[in-house]
Design a protein around this motif. Structure first.
Motif, PDB file in Angstrom:
ATOM      1  N   ILE A 265       0.825  -1.208   0.000  1.00  0.00           N
ATOM      2  CA  ILE A 265       0.000   0.000   0.000  1.00  0.00           C
ATOM      3  C   ILE A 265       0.860   1.259   0.000  1.00  0.00           C
ATOM      4  O   ILE A 265       0.519   2.271  -0.614  1.00  0.00           O
ATOM      5  N   TRP A 266       2.033   1.197   0.670  1.00  0.00           N
ATOM      6  CA  TRP A 266       2.919   2.365   0.682  1.00  0.00           C
ATOM      7  C   TRP A 266       3.515   2.601  -0.697  1.00  0.00           C
ATOM      8  O   TRP A 266       3.768   3.759  -1.074  1.00  0.00           O
ATOM      9  N   MET A 267       3.733   1.556  -1.468  1.00  0.00           N
ATOM     10  CA  MET A 267       4.197   1.752  -2.833  1.00  0.00           C
ATOM     11  C   MET A 267       3.087   2.379  -3.677  1.00  0.00           C
ATOM     12  O   MET A 267       3.354   3.155  -4.601  1.00  0.00           O
ATOM     13  N   GLY A 268       1.856   2.039  -3.356  1.00  0.00           N
ATOM     14  CA  GLY A 268       0.745   2.699  -4.032  1.00  0.00           C
ATOM     15  C   GLY A 268       0.733   4.192  -3.758  1.00  0.00           C
ATOM     16  O   GLY A 268       0.526   5.017  -4.663  1.00  0.00           O
ATOM     17  N   PHE A 269       0.981   4.562  -2.482  1.00  0.00           N
ATOM     18  CA  PHE A 269       1.061   5.988  -2.138  1.00  0.00           C
ATOM     19  C   PHE A 269       2.250   6.650  -2.836  1.00  0.00           C
ATOM     20  O   PHE A 269       2.165   7.797  -3.284  1.00  0.00           O
ATOM     21  N   ALA A 270       3.372   5.925  -2.911  1.00  0.00           N
ATOM     22  CA  ALA A 270       4.545   6.457  -3.606  1.00  0.00           C
ATOM     23  C   ALA A 270       4.225   6.698  -5.078  1.00  0.00           C
ATOM     24  O   ALA A 270       4.625   7.718  -5.662  1.00  0.00           O
ATOM     25  N   GLY A 271       3.490   5.760  -5.690  1.00  0.00           N
ATOM     26  CA  GLY A 271       3.083   5.945  -7.074  1.00  0.00           C
ATOM     27  C   GLY A 271       2.172   7.144  -7.251  1.00  0.00           C
ATOM     28  O   GLY A 271       2.302   7.900  -8.225  1.00  0.00           O
TER      29      GLY A 271
END
Length: 673
Positions: A265-271
Motif C-alpha cells: 500500500i505504501w508503494m501505491g502511495f509512492a506511485g
C-alpha cells in the motif's frame, strides 16, 4: 566558459580559477584557525552537537521548521514582493485563476494582440497555459485564499519535514537533524522555495514519493541512545557531526534492515506522489521513477511485483489526469500544450529548438555541467564549492552503502534526463537541479558525518601536523559564517533590487490614483509590440521567436503593416516572416530605445515608420506580462490591463465602451481622450 563560451543566465557562474582562489583562501584560514585555536574549534563542534541534541525530537523539528518558514516568508515578502517574477510562474498563476473560476480554459480574447503572452495557447476560442496542470492546481488554493504566495511556503516547509523524516528512517536521528539544519542554511532551497515556480510543488511531491518509498521498504535506522558521557568524552560532542551517528546503521549501509515486512500500500502511495509530480514536472518525475525502478527489485526480490503493480496503479491514476487535461485543452491526449504552442521542436532529443537553435549532445552536456557548477555557488553561498563534502566522501568510498548509492543515483538521474531537453536558464539559480535537493541534502549531511568520523584524530604532515577533523570543522564553520555574513545578504540584495517593474501591484496603484474601473494600456517596447502583433495576426509562436531574433526589426514592422492591412492568412504570414530571416552577422543588437533585444542592419537608415516607433518608446516603457495576472480570466472589468498598441488601441476601446481608458507609462496613469 573555457569549454563553451559565455552562456545566457551564467552571470553568477564562478569559474575554476575563482574556485581555486577561494579554496586557497578558505583552506589557509581554516588551517590557521585549526592550528592556533584547535580547542576553540573542538569546543565549537561540541557546542553545535549539544545544540542539535539538547531539544527533544519534536521541539527540534518545530523550532527548525518555524525558522525555515520565517526565512521563506522574508524571501517572499521582502525579496520577491510576493509576486510571480518569471513568465513561467506568471502564466501558471493565471491558469490557477482559470481553475479557481471553475474552468479548464478561458474564452480566448477576441483581440489577441492586446493580451498575447508567451506560454499562453490561443486556439479554437480557448485560452490556456502551455504547462501541465499540477502546479496551477496547487496555486488555485492560494487564489481562493487571496494569497498565492502562501502555497509555495507551505509546500517548502512540508518538503523539509518529509525529507527529514525519510532521512531519519534511513540514516538515524543525528543525520536527519543535520539534514534539517542544512535545509535551513541553504539559501537556494528557500529562495526558490518562496517563489511561484512549479519546481516547488515538484520538489514537495518528490519528497513525498521518497518518504512513502522508504516506508514501503520497511527501513528504520537503529534508534540512537542519548549520550550521557561527559562533554568531551568519546561520544558526547560528536553527535551530529561525529561518532554517535555516522550514518552507518546496523546493516552497514546507512539504514536498518529492509525488505522484511513490505507493505504494498505504501508503494501505491509512492506511485500517487510520483503521478502528482508528473502533473507538475513530467520529466523530473520520470527520471526519479526510473532511478528507483531497479532498487525496487533489489529490495523486494520476487515480492517486488505486487509493489510494482500498486505503484504503477497509483502513478497511472494521477498521470492520466494530464492526458485528460490535454484532451480538454489541445484536443489530443498525447499533445501537451508545449507541443501545441511551439511544435515538435519543443520535445526531447537533439534537433532545432523552437527558437531556431540546435540542441546537440554537446549543448546538452554544456547545460548540465553549467547547472552543476552553479549549484556549487547557489546551494549554500559558500566561498568554496558546496559539493566538495559529498565529492570527497564519494571519492574516498565512505558512502558505499546501498541507500547512499540510491539517493546519489536519483540525484544524478535528473540532470541525465535534462541532458535531452533543449532549454535552460538560471532564474534563482540552477533551477532544473532544485528537485534533486531531496536527495542531495541528506547525502551532504551524511558526508559531513563521515568526514568528521573518518578524519578526526588524523594528523596531516603536509599541513604541519594539523588534525584533519579539526581542519574540516574549521573549514565548514568558516564557510557558513561567510554565507551568513556576506554571501546570502548579497544574494538577497540582488533579488530585492531586481525586477522592480515586475513586482508592482498595478491594481493597488490604480486605486491609490482614484481609479476603480478602467481599461489600462501598459506602454511596452517596440519589440514587444512587434511580437504581440505577429501572434495576434496568427503567426506561429516558434516562427515569431525565431524571426524576432534573426531579422531586422524594421523589416518586421513593414511586413506586419502589410499583413494587417491585407489580412494575410496564417500560412502566408509564417512563410513571409521566415523569408526575412537574415544569416548570422547581418543584424546586430542596436538598442536605440534602450531595448537590448532590438536588432537592425548596421548603418542602414530607419524608415520613417520605424523611427516613429523608436521615438514613441523614449519616454519609457515596461512589460505587459507581469500584469496579466491582475485580469480576470474572461477579461471582464472593472479593471482590465492590456498592451499598448498605439493607434490600434481604438479597436479594444470599442470593445469596452463603458470603461474609461488610461495609458500607464512608468507608473503614471494618463487619461486617454
Amino acid at each position: 566558459r573555457a569549454l563553451f563560451g559565455d552562456q545566457p543566465g551564467t552571470n553568477w557562474l564562478v569559474g575554476p580559477y575563482e574556485w581555486l582562489l577561494g579554496a586557497f583562501v578558505f583552506l589557509a584560514a581554516a588551517w590557521l584557525v585549526s592550528r592556533l585555536v584547535p580547542d576553540l574549534v573542538e569546543r565549537g563542534a561540541r557546542g553545535v552537537a549539544r545544540l542539535l541534541h539538547a531539544p527533544g525530537d519534536r521541539a527540534f523539528r518545530l523550532v527548525s521548521l518555524a525558522l525555515l518558514a520565517l526565512l521563506l516568508f522574508v524571501a517572499s515578502t521582502f525579496a520577491f514582493s510576493r509576486a510571480p517574477l518569471l513568465i513561467d510562474a506568471i502564466i501558471q498563476v493565471f491558469q490557477a485563476k482559470i481553475f479557481a473560476a471553475g474552468r479548464i480554459f478561458a474564452p480566448a480574447p477576441e483581440h489577441h494582440a492586446f493580451f498575447a503572452t508567451q506560454h499562453m495557447v490561443v486556439e479554437g476560442g480557448r485560452w490556456y497555459s502551455q504547462y501541465p496542470p499540477g502546479h496551477a492546481g496547487a496555486l488555485t488554493l492560494g487564489v481562493w485564499m487571496g494569497a498565492t504566495w502562501l502555497v509555495p511556503i507551505a509546500l517548502s516547509v512540508g518538503s523539509a519535514w518529509l525529507v527529514t523524516d525519510a532521512t531519519r528512517r534511513l540514516f538515524g536521528e543525528a543525520v536527519a537533524r543535520t539534514t534539517l539544519v542544512l535545509l535551513v542554511l541553504a539559501p537556494f532551497y528557500w529562495f526558490m522555495g518562496a517563489s511561484h515556480m512549479n519546481h516547488v510543488s515538484a520538489l514537495f511531491l518528490v519528497a513525498l514519493f521518497l518518504w512513502c518509498y522508504v516506508r514501503w521498504a520497511g527501513v528504520r535506522a537503529p534508534r540512537e541512545a542519548p549520550s550521557r558521557a561527559p562533554v568531551g568524552g568519546p561520544t558526547a560532542g560528536d553527535g551530529a557531526v561525529g561518532d554517535e551517528a555516522d550514518g552507518e546503521g546496523a546493516s552497514g549501509d546507512g539504514a536498518g534492515p529492509e525488505g522484511g515486512r513490505l507493505r504494498p500500500i505504501w508503494m501505491g502511495f509512492a506511485g500517487l506522489a510520483l503521478g502528482a509530480a508528473f502533473l507538475s514536472r513530467p520529466l523530473t518525475a520520470l527520471a526519479v521513477g526510473l532511478a528507483f525502478a531497479v532498487p525496487t527489485f533489489r529490495i523486494a526480490g520476487r515480492r517486488a511485483w505486487p509493489a510494482v503493480l500498486w505503484g504503477s496503479l497509483g502513478f497511472s491514476a494521477l498521470a492520466a489526469l494530464y492526458l485528460a487535461y490535454n484532451a480538454a485543452t489541445t484536443g489530443h491526449a498525447f499533445t501537451p500544450g508545449y507541443l501545441r504552442l511551439w511544435g515538435e521542436g519543443h520535445g526531447l532529443g537533439f534537433h532545432l529548438s523552437p527558437w531556431g537553435d540546435a540542441h546537440t549532445p554537446l549543448t546538452g552536456l554544456r547545460n548540465e555541467l553549467v547547472d552543476l557548477a552553479m549549484l556549487n555557488n547557489f546551494l549554500f553561498e559558500w566561498g568554496v564549492p558546496a559539493l566538495w563534502p559529498l565529492g570527497l566522501a564519494l571519492a574516498a568510498g565512505w558512502l558505499g552503502g546501498r541507500w547512499a548509492g540510491r539517493l546519489a543515483g536519483a540525484f544524478f538521474a535528473i540532470p541525465a534526463a535534462y541532458f535531452f531537453y533543449w532549454h535552460r536558464d538560471a532564474f534563482l539559480g540552477p533551477r532544473y537541479m532544485y528537485e534533486g535537493l531531496v536527495f542531495l541534502i541528506p547525502l551532504t549531511a551524511l558526508s559531513l558525518h563521515a568526514l568528521r568520523r573518518r578524519l578526526r584524530g588524523r594528523a596531516w604532515r603536509a599541513l604541519g601536523g594539523a588534525d584533519a577533523g579539526t581542519l574540516v570543522a574549521a573549514l565548514i564553520g568558516l564557510s557558513f559564517l561567510y554565507a551568513i555574513a556576506y554571501g546570502t545578504p548579497q544574494r538577497f540584495g540582488v533579488y530585492q533590487s531586481g525586477l522592480q517593474s515586475v513586482k508592482r501591484d498595478l491594481v493597488a496603484e490604480a486605486r491609490a490614483a482614484g481609479i476603480s474601473e478602467g481599461l489600462v494600456f501598459i506602454a511596452v517596447s517596440w519589440g514587444n509590440r512587434l511580437i504581440a502583433r505577429a501572434r495576434g495576426a496568427g503567426a506561429g509562436a516558434s516562427v515569431v521567436e525565431r524571426v524576432y531574433r534573426t531579422s531586422d526589426h524594421c523589416d518586421l514592422e513593414m511586413l506586419l503593416e502589410a499583413a494587417e492591412r491585407d489580412g494575410w492568412p496564417p500560412d502566408r504570414l509564417d512563410a513571409e516572416l521566415l523569408a526575412i530571416v537574415r544569416p548570422p552577422g547581418e543584424v546586430e543588437v542596436t538598442p536605440l530605445n534602450e531595448d537590448i533585444t532590438m536588432r537592425l542592419v548596421p548603418g542602414r537608415p530607419l524608415a520613417p515608420l520605424c523611427a516613429q516607433e523608436v521615438r514613441y518608446d523614449r519616454p519609457g516603457y515596461g512589460n505587459f506580462s507581469p500584469y496579466l495576472v491582475h485580469n480576470r480570466p474572461d477579461l471582464s472589468g472593472p479593471l482590465v490591463f492590456a498592451r499598448d498598441l498605439r493607434e490600434r488601441n481604438g479597436i479594444l476601446r470599442a470593445a469596452y465602451p463603458e470603461l474609461p481608458a488610461y495609458l500607464n507609462r512608468r507608473g503614471t496613469f494618463v487619461p486617454l481622450p
